[in-house]
Design a protein around this motif. Structure first.
Motif, PDB file in Angstrom:
ATOM      1  N   ASP A  89       0.820  -1.212   0.000  1.00  0.00           N
ATOM      2  CA  ASP A  89       0.000   0.000   0.000  1.00  0.00           C
ATOM      3  C   ASP A  89       0.858   1.267   0.000  1.00  0.00           C
ATOM      4  O   ASP A  89       0.344   2.373   0.141  1.00  0.00           O
ATOM      5  CB  ASP A  89      -0.947   0.013   1.202  1.00  0.00           C
ATOM      6  N   ASP A  90       2.174   1.100  -0.163  1.00  0.00           N
ATOM      7  CA  ASP A  90       3.083   2.241  -0.215  1.00  0.00           C
ATOM      8  C   ASP A  90       4.035   2.064  -1.403  1.00  0.00           C
ATOM      9  O   ASP A  90       5.238   1.868  -1.235  1.00  0.00           O
ATOM     10  CB  ASP A  90       3.875   2.342   1.092  1.00  0.00           C
ATOM     11  N   PRO A  91       3.508   2.120  -2.631  1.00  0.00           N
ATOM     12  CA  PRO A  91       4.325   1.783  -3.805  1.00  0.00           C
ATOM     13  C   PRO A  91       5.533   2.682  -4.007  1.00  0.00           C
ATOM     14  O   PRO A  91       6.527   2.255  -4.599  1.00  0.00           O
ATOM     15  CB  PRO A  91       3.332   1.915  -4.970  1.00  0.00           C
ATOM     16  N   ALA A  92       5.462   3.922  -3.514  1.00  0.00           N
ATOM     17  CA  ALA A  92       6.587   4.841  -3.676  1.00  0.00           C
ATOM     18  C   ALA A  92       7.532   4.808  -2.484  1.00  0.00           C
ATOM     19  O   ALA A  92       8.472   5.603  -2.418  1.00  0.00           O
ATOM     20  CB  ALA A  92       6.078   6.262  -3.886  1.00  0.00           C
ATOM     21  N   GLY A  93       7.306   3.861  -1.549  1.00  0.00           N
ATOM     22  CA  GLY A  93       8.134   3.790  -0.355  1.00  0.00           C
ATOM     23  C   GLY A  93       9.485   3.152  -0.608  1.00  0.00           C
ATOM     24  O   GLY A  93       9.845   2.806  -1.745  1.00  0.00           O
ATOM     25  N   ASP A  94      10.237   2.991   0.465  1.00  0.00           N
ATOM     26  CA  ASP A  94      11.573   2.404   0.382  1.00  0.00           C
ATOM     27  C   ASP A  94      11.509   0.902   0.612  1.00  0.00           C
ATOM     28  O   ASP A  94      10.881   0.429   1.571  1.00  0.00           O
ATOM     29  CB  ASP A  94      12.493   3.038   1.435  1.00  0.00           C
ATOM     30  N   TRP A  95      12.191   0.159  -0.237  1.00  0.00           N
ATOM     31  CA  TRP A  95      12.312  -1.276  -0.062  1.00  0.00           C
ATOM     32  C   TRP A  95      13.249  -1.578   1.105  1.00  0.00           C
ATOM     33  O   TRP A  95      14.231  -0.878   1.317  1.00  0.00           O
ATOM     34  CB  TRP A  95      12.838  -1.929  -1.336  1.00  0.00           C
ATOM     35  N   ARG A  96      12.937  -2.624   1.870  1.00  0.00           N
ATOM     36  CA  ARG A  96      13.721  -2.989   3.046  1.00  0.00           C
ATOM     37  C   ARG A  96      14.322  -4.367   2.860  1.00  0.00           C
ATOM     38  O   ARG A  96      13.621  -5.334   2.530  1.00  0.00           O
ATOM     39  CB  ARG A  96      12.834  -2.970   4.290  1.00  0.00           C
ATOM     40  N   CYS A  97      15.617  -4.491   3.106  1.00  0.00           N
ATOM     41  CA  CYS A  97      16.299  -5.774   3.027  1.00  0.00           C
ATOM     42  C   CYS A  97      16.089  -6.547   4.327  1.00  0.00           C
ATOM     43  O   CYS A  97      16.341  -6.030   5.412  1.00  0.00           O
ATOM     44  CB  CYS A  97      17.790  -5.571   2.764  1.00  0.00           C
ATOM     45  N   VAL A  98      15.617  -7.789   4.226  1.00  0.00           N
ATOM     46  CA  VAL A  98      15.368  -8.596   5.415  1.00  0.00           C
ATOM     47  C   VAL A  98      16.678  -8.948   6.107  1.00  0.00           C
ATOM     48  O   VAL A  98      16.762  -8.920   7.345  1.00  0.00           O
ATOM     49  CB  VAL A  98      14.598  -9.876   5.040  1.00  0.00           C
ATOM     50  N   ALA A  99      17.696  -9.283   5.330  1.00  0.00           N
ATOM     51  CA  ALA A  99      19.037  -9.557   5.878  1.00  0.00           C
ATOM     52  C   ALA A  99      20.025  -9.421   4.735  1.00  0.00           C
ATOM     53  O   ALA A  99      19.858 -10.063   3.702  1.00  0.00           O
ATOM     54  CB  ALA A  99      19.113 -10.954   6.485  1.00  0.00           C
ATOM     55  N   PRO A 100      21.039  -8.582   4.884  1.00  0.00           N
ATOM     56  CA  PRO A 100      22.024  -8.417   3.812  1.00  0.00           C
ATOM     57  C   PRO A 100      22.675  -9.745   3.450  1.00  0.00           C
ATOM     58  O   PRO A 100      22.868 -10.616   4.295  1.00  0.00           O
ATOM     59  CB  PRO A 100      23.047  -7.447   4.426  1.00  0.00           C
ATOM     60  N   ARG A 101      22.971  -9.895   2.171  1.00  0.00           N
ATOM     61  CA  ARG A 101      23.542 -11.146   1.689  1.00  0.00           C
ATOM     62  C   ARG A 101      24.880 -11.463   2.360  1.00  0.00           C
ATOM     63  O   ARG A 101      25.701 -10.581   2.607  1.00  0.00           O
ATOM     64  CB  ARG A 101      23.707 -11.101   0.172  1.00  0.00           C
ATOM     65  N   VAL A 102      25.051 -12.730   2.646  1.00  0.00           N
ATOM     66  CA  VAL A 102      26.300 -13.262   3.169  1.00  0.00           C
ATOM     67  C   VAL A 102      26.696 -14.415   2.260  1.00  0.00           C
ATOM     68  O   VAL A 102      25.882 -15.325   2.017  1.00  0.00           O
ATOM     69  CB  VAL A 102      26.154 -13.753   4.624  1.00  0.00           C
ATOM     70  N   GLU A 103      27.912 -14.393   1.754  1.00  0.00           N
ATOM     71  CA  GLU A 103      28.340 -15.413   0.809  1.00  0.00           C
ATOM     72  C   GLU A 103      28.115 -16.809   1.369  1.00  0.00           C
ATOM     73  O   GLU A 103      28.547 -17.137   2.482  1.00  0.00           O
ATOM     74  CB  GLU A 103      29.815 -15.219   0.462  1.00  0.00           C
ATOM     75  N   GLY A 104      27.397 -17.648   0.604  1.00  0.00           N
ATOM     76  CA  GLY A 104      27.140 -19.016   1.006  1.00  0.00           C
ATOM     77  C   GLY A 104      25.874 -19.227   1.795  1.00  0.00           C
ATOM     78  O   GLY A 104      25.505 -20.372   2.088  1.00  0.00           O
TER      79      GLY A 104
END
Length: 469
Positions: A264-279
């Motif tokens: 319901d907030d299409p112009a909002g900021d996307w949030r990363c659940v957890a930054p990628r960690v190799e592997g």
């Protein structure tokens, strides 16, 4: 007999980093070159000549396959809101008809017979009509808005896996938008249906961007909301089961990352659940006011954890269940009364039901798990499409490996099928027996949470079904 055609050579030198390479066939990238067309026609003629003696065998094999195919067929209807969604095929026609019919509150799944009229049916997309006049036809997206009013369809009629989007008013049939062309797999509406999110591919056909488009406006006004610059990573677009979030899944062969945006907030900021960690690979399921996460951060066969809904770090993950020896956790899906863990046990697909118990704090809010019982070494149990969280039952597909039919599970083909029934923690049959990420090698990565909104369960031959991905 005609001689083997020889491809013409043209000198073409490329110089990079002080080294030069002569590629005599670089000229073939021009698909409209008359000499290329003539060469390909000569190759085809030579192949036809050398394999002409196999024509009776080809015809025999084709006829046998056709006699074993039920051409007039339909998928199991999938309930979503006020409609049953399904696809059907018609004898003598090549493509599926995607449609829906009314769903009364509390009604059971309709008993629709192949080849017979369906009361109140609304055709969403007739693949045969859309393919008319084209040598090639493919569906890359077929998505309905949350209010069931709009249909976004991505169609390819050239074979290059780039799709032109059309937004249609389902009731009136009016085309509301066709400004977006040449995009990749996957389309999502925001909660209002006013905005459309789509995936753009790069020159190597790698999905690498997500754009936001306002329906009815020029494409020049579209906004880039995510770009993946690491060429090891592919990406996909999806939505949570409850439609509260849009989701971007990013993944390489060994690493993944998920981003969320309130729908319901299409112009909002996307949030990363957890930054990628190799592997580390992880899969996210929105579960009310929290997230359920299947991850391999501590265990190569994956564990189940939960985290607050606003989580932005793996440090927030709390354990729920660890996979046992011989098990591998694949995915989790959350419903109002229980969650279902998709897994492999002893090498075969299996389901584990986790009944909700608010008093079981140490177990992540779940009571003792229940394994779905299977009989026979070749029997498997897999979740079919379940677009709704409410209700007591969840559809599943099951069958024998020897069954020639196929299940379609969030656009994934499985070796087993043949029936569609219900999973229920309180069912008498439920006794105590104690959608691949984008980088897993799939040619059409759609993200770990590219959940089909109303993807039909394919009972026999696989055709493109309406999906939310």
């Amino acid at each position: 007999m005609t001689g083997i055609p020889e491809a013409p050579r043209r000198e073409s030198v490329r110089a990079h980093h002080g080294s030069s390479v002569n590629d005599p066939f670089a000229w073939m990238k021009d698909r409209e070159d008359p000499e290329l067309i003539a060469y390909l026609e000569a190759e085809n003629a030579y192949a036809d000549e050398r394999t002409a003696h196999l024509e009776p065998l080809r015809e025999s094999i084709f006829t046998e396959i056709k006699t074993r195919t039920q051409e007039s067929d339909l998928s199991v209807p999938v309930g979503d809101g006020p409609w049953w969604y399904y696809s059907r095929t018609i004898e003598g026609q090549q493509y599926a008809v995607h449609a829906r019919c009314p769903r009364a509150p509390g009604s059971s799944r309709p008993d629709i017979e192949a080849g017979l009229p369906v009361p109140g049916e609304q055709v969403l997309l007739d693949g045969n009509a859309a393919a008319a006049g084209h040598e090639y036809f493919s569906i890359g997206a077929l998505t309905v808005s949350a209010d069931h009013r709009l249909l976004a369809a991505g169609l390819d009629v050239t074979g290059d896996e780039r799709f032109d989007l059309t937004v249609t008013d389902i009731v009136t049939g009016d085309v509301l938008d066709n400004a977006v062309t040449g995009v990749g797999y996957g389309v999502e509406f925001d909660a209002s249906g006013r905005h459309l999110f789509y995936v753009q591919v790069d020159d190597a056909w790698r999905p690498h961007q997500v754009w936001r488009h306002e329906v009815g406006t020029l494409r020049e006004r579209d906004v880039l909301v995510y770009q993946e610059d690491d060429e090891r990573f592919w990406m996909g677009l999806g939505a949570s089961r409850d439609d509260r979030f849009l989701m971007i899944g990013v993944g390489s062969k060994t690493t993944s990352e998920t981003w969320l945006l309130p729908s319901d907030d299409p112009a909002g900021d996307w949030r990363c659940v957890a930054p990628r960690v190799e592997g580390v690979e992880y899969d996210v399921e929105v579960d009310g006011d929290r997230l359920l996460i299947v991850h391999n951060g501590d265990n190569p066969e994956a564990d189940l954890a939960w985290a607050p809904l606003e989580s932005t770090s793996a440090a927030d993950w709390r354990p729920v269940m660890r996979s046992a020896p011989g098990e591998r956790f694949l995915d989790v899906e959350a419903f109002d009364a229980f969650a279902v863990l998709a897994m492999r046990s002893g090498g075969l697909p299996a389901l584990r039901v986790l009944p909700r118990d608010p008093a079981a704090g140490a177990g992540g809010g779940f009571a003792e798990p229940l394994d779905w019982p299977v009989t026979g070494e070749l029997t498997v149990a897999m979740l079919a499409d379940n677009p709704e969280t409410r209700g007591h039952d969840a559809d599943r597909g099951g069958g024998e490996l020897s069954d020639p039919a196929l299940d379609l599970l969030t656009s994934t083909r499985s070796p087993a099928s043949g029936s569609c029934s219900s999973v229920s923690p309180s069912s008498a049959d439920m006794t105590r027996t104690r959608m691949p990420n984008p980088g897993s090698g799939s040619p059409r990565p759609t993200g770990r949470r590219s959940r089909s909104r109303w993807s039909a369960v394919r009972i026999s031959r696989p055709t493109a079904a309406p999906r939310r991905c």
